[in-house]
Design a protein around this motif. Structure first.
Motif, PDB file in Angstrom:
ATOM      1  N   HIS A 229       2.566   5.834  -8.394  1.00 22.38           N
ATOM      2  CA  HIS A 229       1.794   5.054  -9.374  1.00 22.38           C
ATOM      3  C   HIS A 229       0.515   5.356  -9.554  1.00 22.38           C
ATOM      4  O   HIS A 229      -0.322   4.454 -10.257  1.00 22.38           O
ATOM      5  CB  HIS A 229       2.208   3.749  -9.423  1.00 22.38           C
ATOM      6  CG  HIS A 229       3.713   3.398  -9.440  1.00 22.38           C
ATOM      7  ND1 HIS A 229       4.685   3.891 -10.842  1.00 22.38           N
ATOM      8  CD2 HIS A 229       4.614   3.208  -8.533  1.00 22.38           C
ATOM      9  CE1 HIS A 229       5.918   3.941 -10.425  1.00 22.38           C
ATOM     10  NE2 HIS A 229       5.959   3.476  -9.048  1.00 22.38           N
TER      11      HIS A 229
ATOM     12  N   ALA B 280       0.984  -1.062   0.062  1.00 15.36           N
ATOM     13  CA  ALA B 280      -0.063   0.080  -0.212  1.00 15.36           C
ATOM     14  C   ALA B 280       0.797   1.240   0.099  1.00 15.36           C
ATOM     15  O   ALA B 280       1.981   1.200   0.388  1.00 15.36           O
ATOM     16  CB  ALA B 280      -0.872   0.020   1.148  1.00 15.36           C
ATOM     17  N   GLY B 281       0.324   2.429  -0.241  1.00 17.31           N
ATOM     18  CA  GLY B 281       0.978   3.573  -0.434  1.00 17.31           C
ATOM     19  C   GLY B 281       1.762   3.985  -1.725  1.00 17.31           C
ATOM     20  O   GLY B 281       2.713   4.949  -1.635  1.00 17.31           O
ATOM     21  N   GLU B 282       1.414   3.247  -2.711  1.00 22.79           N
ATOM     22  CA  GLU B 282       2.142   3.668  -4.033  1.00 22.79           C
ATOM     23  C   GLU B 282       1.623   4.834  -4.817  1.00 22.79           C
ATOM     24  O   GLU B 282       1.117   4.411  -5.792  1.00 22.79           O
ATOM     25  CB  GLU B 282       2.116   2.276  -4.880  1.00 22.79           C
ATOM     26  CG  GLU B 282       3.261   1.074  -4.432  1.00 22.79           C
ATOM     27  CD  GLU B 282       4.613   1.661  -4.477  1.00 22.79           C
ATOM     28  OE1 GLU B 282       5.019   1.906  -5.640  1.00 22.79           O
ATOM     29  OE2 GLU B 282       5.197   2.008  -3.561  1.00 22.79           O
ATOM     30  N   LEU B 283       1.708   6.008  -4.009  1.00 22.64           N
ATOM     31  CA  LEU B 283       1.121   6.996  -4.844  1.00 22.64           C
ATOM     32  C   LEU B 283       1.650   7.411  -5.932  1.00 22.64           C
ATOM     33  O   LEU B 283       1.398   8.007  -6.941  1.00 22.64           O
ATOM     34  CB  LEU B 283       1.228   8.342  -4.002  1.00 22.64           C
ATOM     35  CG  LEU B 283       0.507   9.529  -4.094  1.00 22.64           C
ATOM     36  CD1 LEU B 283      -0.879   9.445  -4.085  1.00 22.64           C
ATOM     37  CD2 LEU B 283       0.859  10.691  -3.271  1.00 22.64           C
TER      38      LEU B 283
ATOM     39  N   THR C  25      -7.149   1.830 -10.850  1.00 15.80           N
ATOM     40  CA  THR C  25      -5.573   1.704 -10.744  1.00 15.80           C
ATOM     41  C   THR C  25      -4.970   2.459  -9.450  1.00 15.80           C
ATOM     42  O   THR C  25      -4.191   2.160  -8.746  1.00 15.80           O
ATOM     43  CB  THR C  25      -5.018   2.130 -11.991  1.00 15.80           C
ATOM     44  OG1 THR C  25      -5.375   1.024 -13.040  1.00 15.80           O
ATOM     45  CG2 THR C  25      -3.687   2.077 -12.133  1.00 15.80           C
ATOM     46  N   GLY C  26      -5.416   3.699  -9.683  1.00 16.94           N
ATOM     47  CA  GLY C  26      -4.695   4.730  -8.451  1.00 16.94           C
ATOM     48  C   GLY C  26      -5.207   4.333  -7.046  1.00 16.94           C
ATOM     49  O   GLY C  26      -4.362   3.969  -6.244  1.00 16.94           O
TER      50      GLY C  26
ATOM     51  N   VAL D  52      -5.877   1.029  -6.103  1.00 18.71           N
ATOM     52  CA  VAL D  52      -5.080  -0.271  -5.902  1.00 18.71           C
ATOM     53  C   VAL D  52      -3.882   0.257  -5.672  1.00 18.71           C
ATOM     54  O   VAL D  52      -3.235  -0.398  -4.521  1.00 18.71           O
ATOM     55  CB  VAL D  52      -5.461  -1.139  -7.054  1.00 18.71           C
ATOM     56  CG1 VAL D  52      -4.549  -2.420  -7.229  1.00 18.71           C
ATOM     57  CG2 VAL D  52      -6.935  -1.539  -7.241  1.00 18.71           C
ATOM     58  N   ASN D  53      -3.137   0.951  -6.336  1.00 16.35           N
ATOM     59  CA  ASN D  53      -1.739   1.528  -6.007  1.00 16.35           C
ATOM     60  C   ASN D  53      -1.747   1.919  -4.408  1.00 16.35           C
ATOM     61  O   ASN D  53      -0.655   1.639  -3.741  1.00 16.35           O
ATOM     62  CB  ASN D  53      -1.427   2.417  -6.964  1.00 16.35           C
ATOM     63  CG  ASN D  53      -0.495   1.539  -8.080  1.00 16.35           C
ATOM     64  OD1 ASN D  53       0.265   0.501  -7.721  1.00 16.35           O
ATOM     65  ND2 ASN D  53      -0.982   2.068  -9.246  1.00 16.35           N
ATOM     66  N   LEU D  54      -2.584   2.755  -4.097  1.00 15.66           N
ATOM     67  CA  LEU D  54      -2.668   3.295  -2.706  1.00 15.66           C
ATOM     68  C   LEU D  54      -3.095   2.429  -1.622  1.00 15.66           C
ATOM     69  O   LEU D  54      -2.405   2.479  -0.518  1.00 15.66           O
ATOM     70  CB  LEU D  54      -3.763   4.362  -2.687  1.00 15.66           C
ATOM     71  CG  LEU D  54      -3.211   5.929  -2.931  1.00 15.66           C
ATOM     72  CD1 LEU D  54      -4.302   6.657  -2.771  1.00 15.66           C
ATOM     73  CD2 LEU D  54      -2.277   6.040  -2.142  1.00 15.66           C
ATOM     74  N   LEU D  55      -3.866   1.560  -1.956  1.00 10.98           N
ATOM     75  CA  LEU D  55      -4.346   0.680  -1.052  1.00 10.98           C
ATOM     76  C   LEU D  55      -4.231  -0.979  -0.987  1.00 10.98           C
ATOM     77  O   LEU D  55      -4.190  -1.644   0.322  1.00 10.98           O
ATOM     78  CB  LEU D  55      -6.153   0.473  -0.997  1.00 10.98           C
ATOM     79  CG  LEU D  55      -6.496   2.092  -0.978  1.00 10.98           C
ATOM     80  CD1 LEU D  55      -7.990   2.016  -1.185  1.00 10.98           C
ATOM     81  CD2 LEU D  55      -6.482   2.389   0.765  1.00 10.98           C
ATOM     82  N   ASP D  56      -3.571  -1.407  -2.069  1.00  9.50           N
ATOM     83  CA  ASP D  56      -3.244  -2.705  -2.027  1.00  9.50           C
ATOM     84  C   ASP D  56      -4.268  -3.763  -1.542  1.00  9.50           C
ATOM     85  O   ASP D  56      -3.839  -4.604  -0.642  1.00  9.50           O
ATOM     86  CB  ASP D  56      -1.774  -2.894  -1.426  1.00  9.50           C
ATOM     87  CG  ASP D  56      -1.274  -4.358  -1.696  1.00  9.50           C
ATOM     88  OD1 ASP D  56      -1.794  -5.046  -2.589  1.00  9.50           O
ATOM     89  OD2 ASP D  56      -0.295  -4.640  -0.789  1.00  9.50           O
ATOM     90  N   PRO D  57      -5.388  -3.451  -2.086  1.00 10.37           N
ATOM     91  CA  PRO D  57      -6.504  -4.485  -1.626  1.00 10.37           C
ATOM     92  C   PRO D  57      -6.483  -5.850  -2.159  1.00 10.37           C
ATOM     93  O   PRO D  57      -5.944  -5.920  -3.114  1.00 10.37           O
ATOM     94  CB  PRO D  57      -7.926  -3.742  -2.040  1.00 10.37           C
ATOM     95  CG  PRO D  57      -7.521  -3.193  -3.232  1.00 10.37           C
ATOM     96  CD  PRO D  57      -5.975  -2.566  -3.065  1.00 10.37           C
TER      97      PRO D  57
END
Lengths: 402, 402
Positions: A256, A251-254, B326-327, B329-334
């Motif tokens: 991208h 998590a936290g891949e801002l 996409t954004g 999922v990149n932020l939260l990695d669910p």
């Protein structure tokens, strides 16, 4: 020895412990430690009133924590007096300590922090790690760790665990570097390359930087989005005082989050990702500068000198950050956005366009954006403090009584 | 009477309770209820082995839960036998029950769910609520609630609380509708307009739909992003089995994530928000259809009939959803994305382009997207089940022993 560091217990101390008499005792030990740690020095009576237990119960817990070397009594006890003296309790400046280490793209570092939160030993080694294999990097880091551990032991401290910050995606096992593009490491079991003997956790630098901000920042709220950068752009989401790690730990891949759906291709597989507009390389390119070591410092210097190319590049990066953060704020509704890491140094030139973009996309008041005072020190401090927090959260485990 | 519903305790039952002997007893009552609820019927011995307490301790807890009407014994006890018989325990089909209600743009609904999760009473009133003032809507909803409560009471059930789903932003007080654009309600204290006597919570429909998915969906993981739609696009983030609410209670506004930074202006103050591409009005416009009631059904029918304008509009909406997700999922990695609400009915035509977009923007395997089986029933069921879960999480409170 200590509780696992990778997923520290949530806000309430020791919540993950089993719900038995034994578990209750351990949670109450943690309550005493947290009370003295955050408000001490405190008398036994003051601790009792703060945590809602009887003074007798607190005295038993306190005696145990003193025996384990986690608490100490301040001031001389008056001899000959009957009963317990009212002398104040403080967290021990000896006893267990946290060891933090950092693999940066341009440096390695290690430090030891005591239970009071003071840095008691520190070592840094400058030089690029880009393209170096994990083994020699781990050897150099191990040397730094041995150095700070020896120094801490000379001061009467007892390292309780080691946490290592890495600029990459770390698996939820807390030891495998799945992908660290700027080191060119893939599926590296870093845990196996580091010194044994101490409980070990490897974690993402943006995560540890966010935790440092949570624990050490002034007035940091329990719900915030921490945005940092070294070479890439990282972020971490803190909810209710807990790090949101994600299913795989990614998590936290801002960096991208798509900012322009048909923008330039990104190595992540996406197009128009934030990193293509606000990552270090993109900003250097937009400013007409070449990539290399220490470029963030160069950008800050040039911007301060009034270099219009650099300032324009940073304004554009701020706008792109504003677009990506608008999406993140709409999804997460944090209390604040905090810019940390290398972004903190560039904040004077990023913030105006970033804040303007957030404001123009928000009907009500926009989410406030602040700048970390920890800057690039965040991940290293966060690593050492993660170990310290684990001790405070389960003192019985640190005392070897688990 | 019951614990507050708006912020139900986290995954472990009753974690928020105080850490005293009394608190421990309440948490253990919750453990017994959850064990029987999820795996029952179970004997006392089986409960004891599942929750790790002695059989004697479990028997005391079970007796208390039977007295309070929350558990019942199945099968006749064999008379004359010494000691406790091994008869199985089940959650009571009488006793406390949850009342759920829903304010939809095109309908009102209410239902009662018992502790076993069965719907025991249900009432619906069709007709638009767009532009109606809160008072007459609340009056109509109160009539439906009274009807299902009376029906439940005739069946021996005792309503323990009321939760109401509303398509809008709800303040963290759990009663104020801050903004419901499709009803044209602003800063409405809905709590004050609904029947007293029962503990009440007003919540966002997307939140309650996500909780329904978490509790009732087949194989729903504890970390997922739930995307739903009635007229607007809502989403809810579930982390570790807990709803992420945000500082103000506004988290999950996926509909206002920017998809094209300079796209059309959105009433939220932003530009190029997802709702401008995938909201109902945008899709109808792109398909050359007029807005009105029951338009989601019309879109599904036309798409099924092969109407190329409708199919193209849904493909484009799927692409826009893919960019915004996409954004997210990149932020939260669910672990998964679940499409619910009205989106479930349109999934056959949205999913291909949505999944293609996620895949083309992801280097590794893309986050899996599934479709809710609850569809538009989710928010109403989630509301009633929120009350039921609060009873299971703190049975002592429901039994009036708090």
């Amino acid at each position: 020895m200590t509780a696992p560091l990778h997923d520290p217990p949530p806000a309430g101390p020791g919540r993950a412990l089993p719900d038995t008499q034994q578990g209750m005792r351990r949670r109450n030990l943690a309550r005493v430690m947290h009370a003295v740690s955050s408000e001490g020095p405190l008398s036994r009576a003051a601790v009792a009133s703060r945590i809602g237990l009887t003074r007798a119960a607190v005295s038993t817990l306190v005696d145990e924590l003193i025996r384990s070397g986690l608490l100490q009594e301040l001031g001389p006890e008056r001899p000959g007096r009957v009963g317990r003296p009212g002398s104040a309790l403080a967290v021990s400046g000896r006893g267990p300590a946290g060891v933090g280490a950092e693999v940066g793209v341009d440096h390695l570092a290690a430090c030891v922090v005591d239970l009071r939160g003071e840095v008691r030993a520190r070592a840094v080694r400058h030089g690029t790690n880009r393209g170096r294999a994990p083994e020699p990097v781990a050897r150099d880091l191990t040397a730094l760790i041995s150095q700070v551990v020896a120094e801490a032991e000379r001061q009467g401290l007892r390292p309780a665990g080691l946490a290592v910050a890495v600029p990459g995606l770390i698996a939820r096992d807390g030891r495998t570097v799945v992908r660290a593009p700027n080191l060119d490491w893939h599926d590296t079991d870093l845990g196996a390359l580091l010194p044994g003997g101490l409980p070990l956790t490897v974690d993402n630098e943006a995560n540890l930087g966010a935790l440092a901000e949570l624990w050490l920042g002034e007035g940091t709220p329990p719900d915030f989005l921490h945005v940092s950068a070294e070479i890439g752009i990282g972020a971490a989401v803190v909810v209710d005082g807990r790090l949101l790690r994600g299913t795989r730990g990614f998590a936290g891949e801002l960096g991208h989050v798509p900012v322009e759906p048909e923008g330039p291709a990104c190595p992540c597989g996406g197009r128009g990702c934030l990193e293509q507009y606000a990552g270090e390389e993109a900003v250097l390119r937009a400013a007409g500068l070449e990539a290399g070591e220490g470029r963030v410092g160069l950008l800050a210097t040039r911007a301060a000198e009034g270099d219009e190319n650099v300032r324009r590049a940073l304004r554009q990066a701020g706008t792109a950050l504003g677009v990506a953060l608008t999406g993140a704020v709409n999804l997460l509704d944090p209390e604040a956005v905090v810019l940390g890491g290398a972004l903190a140094a560039l904040a004077p030139w990023l913030l105006p366009s970033l804040e303007a973009e957030l404001a123009r996309r928000t009907a009500g008041p926009a989410c406030p954006v602040s700048v970390s005072r920890l800057g690039p020190e965040g991940p290293l401090l966060g690593a050492a403090h993660a170990v310290v927090r684990a001790v405070l959260d389960d003192p019985a485990a640190a005392a070897g009584q688990s």
